[in-house]
Design a protein around this motif. Structure first.
Motif, PDB file in Angstrom:
ATOM      1  N   GLY A   1       0.818  -1.204   0.000  1.00 30.57           N
ATOM      2  CA  GLY A   1       0.000   0.000   0.000  1.00 30.57           C
ATOM      3  C   GLY A   1       0.854   1.257   0.000  1.00 30.57           C
ATOM      4  N   LEU A   2       1.935   1.256   0.777  1.00 29.63           N
ATOM      5  CA  LEU A   2       2.857   2.391   0.787  1.00 29.63           C
ATOM      6  C   LEU A   2       3.450   2.617  -0.603  1.00 29.63           C
ATOM      7  CD1 LEU A   2       4.847   1.803   4.108  1.00 29.63           C
ATOM      8  CD2 LEU A   2       2.984   3.429   3.729  1.00 29.63           C
ATOM      9  N   ILE A   3       3.856   1.520  -1.239  1.00 25.95           N
ATOM     10  CA  ILE A   3       4.471   1.620  -2.564  1.00 25.95           C
ATOM     11  C   ILE A   3       3.460   2.149  -3.583  1.00 25.95           C
ATOM     12  CG2 ILE A   3       5.475   0.289  -4.462  1.00 25.95           C
ATOM     13  CD1 ILE A   3       6.637  -1.593  -2.292  1.00 25.95           C
TER      14      ILE A   3
ATOM     15  N   GLY B   1      -1.574   2.543   2.407  1.00 24.87           N
ATOM     16  CA  GLY B   1      -1.153   1.392   3.194  1.00 24.87           C
ATOM     17  C   GLY B   1      -2.215   0.969   4.191  1.00 24.87           C
ATOM     18  N   VAL B   2      -2.807   1.944   4.868  1.00 27.16           N
ATOM     19  CA  VAL B   2      -3.857   1.646   5.844  1.00 27.16           C
ATOM     20  C   VAL B   2      -5.085   1.065   5.152  1.00 27.16           C
ATOM     21  CG1 VAL B   2      -5.482   2.701   7.457  1.00 27.16           C
ATOM     22  CG2 VAL B   2      -3.074   3.355   7.519  1.00 27.16           C
ATOM     23  N   ILE B   3      -5.451   1.617   4.006  1.00 24.16           N
ATOM     24  CA  ILE B   3      -6.622   1.120   3.274  1.00 24.16           C
ATOM     25  C   ILE B   3      -6.405  -0.326   2.829  1.00 24.16           C
ATOM     26  CG2 ILE B   3      -7.912   1.359   1.121  1.00 24.16           C
ATOM     27  CD1 ILE B   3      -7.698   4.370   1.428  1.00 24.16           C
TER      28      ILE B   3
ATOM     29  N   LEU C   1      -8.782  -0.326  -5.326  1.00 20.95           N
ATOM     30  CA  LEU C   1      -8.396   0.630  -4.290  1.00 20.95           C
ATOM     31  C   LEU C   1      -7.360   1.628  -4.812  1.00 20.95           C
ATOM     32  CD1 LEU C   1      -8.168  -1.612  -1.092  1.00 20.95           C
ATOM     33  CD2 LEU C   1     -10.064  -0.187  -1.882  1.00 20.95           C
ATOM     34  N   VAL C   2      -6.466   1.171  -5.677  1.00 16.81           N
ATOM     35  CA  VAL C   2      -5.492   2.084  -6.270  1.00 16.81           C
ATOM     36  C   VAL C   2      -6.221   3.144  -7.096  1.00 16.81           C
ATOM     37  CG1 VAL C   2      -3.545   2.271  -7.874  1.00 16.81           C
ATOM     38  CG2 VAL C   2      -3.681   0.337  -6.283  1.00 16.81           C
TER      39      VAL C   2
END
Length: 285
Positions: free
Chosen positions: A11-13, A104-106, A133-134
């Motif tokens: 998610g961070l990436i 990242g949290v999502i 989500l992206v």
């Protein structure tokens, strides 16, 4: 637990990718507008300012200096540089680490709230969901910043959602899994199209109309699509009214509805069946 950490890392990436994607799409749009105003049919190729999503190198949004690998570590690079570009020393918006953390949290919440297994077709749904989500975060960010839902994001999302419907119908050999999402998408799109036409685009934008088709497919049926609209309207009212009342323009201020639609769809993806079961239980009491 390990999968949760891995998904948070991914998610961070992807949050870093979303930041670059949104900025590049906006810059591409600006280049087209400027070239049209100058009477140029095709903007000349810019070097090193290459805004291509596929081939462009990562660059500072201020000085456009090409970034090194050490400048691209999600969150940590921004913190180590204290929110400033290594090359021009100009401030870099806190949006960048916040979007990375949010994505990242999502991803993590999506995994924790996933109501199905991670086997077979349900694993396919989960992977589709992560890709959605992206798009959701990118569209919400773009709409929040510039009050626009770009076709370059909405149309691929529609195609992706339609492909999931086809895959599900073929996998399960069920026509019901085909026509229900189609009806949901048509109903959602049709409702928003009527609102757009009646209000001449004052109540909702054209991007919302197209986004509604994608979310109708993703929701999976007409009832679920209406649930997305209800949750989005509730969230929009809950968040927007206090903000609007604090501004001088009051209720005349424009509020983007796209982020609320996307948040509503996210909630329905995870908790739609549970919400319906709870609601049916209230009716039967």
């Amino acid at each position: 637990m390990m999968l949760l950490v891995i998904l948070f890392g991914y998610g961070l990436i992807f949050g870093s990718f979303i930041n670059a994607l949104v900025w590049r799409l906006h810059e591409q749009g600006n280049k087209r507008i400027k070239s049209q105003q100058q009477g140029v049919k095709k903007p000349r190729k810019q070097v090193p300012e290459d805004y291509s999503i596929l081939t462009g190198r990562s660059m500072c949004p201020q000085c456009h200096h090409t970034l090194a690998a050490r400048d691209l570590v999600p969150v940590l690079s921004w913190l180590s540089l204290r929110g400033r570009c290594r090359y021009c020393q100009k401030p870099i918006s806190a949006q960048y680490p916040l979007v990375e953390l949010l994505t990242g949290v999502i991803f993590a919440v999506f995994y924790l709230g996933w109501p199905f297994s991670l086997i077979g077709l349900e694993l396919v749904w989960f992977v589709y969901g992560l890709v959605y989500l992206v798009y959701f975060v990118a569209l919400a960010l773009y709409d929040f910043k510039w009050f626009l839902l770009p076709d370059k994001l909405v149309f691929p999302l529609i195609s992706l959602a339609a492909s999931e419907v086809v895959v599900t119908a073929v996998w399960t050999e069920s026509w019901r899994n085909l026509w229900l999402p189609v009806v949901g998408a048509g109903l959602f799109f049709g409702l928003f199209w009527v609102l757009y036409q009646v209000s001449a685009g004052k109540w909702i934008g054209g991007g919302d109309v197209k986004l509604a088709a994608a979310l109708g497919f993703i929701a999976g049926g007409p009832l679920e699509a209406m649930m997305v609209l209800f949750v989005a309207s509730f969230l929009g009212t809950l968040v927007s009214i206090p903000l609007l009342m604090q501004q001088k323009g009051g209720l005349r201020q424009h509020i983007p509805f796209g982020p609320y639609l996307l948040a509503g769809c996210f909630i329905v993806m995870l908790y739609g069946e549970r919400i319906l079961s709870w609601y049916n239980g209230l009716i039967l009491l």
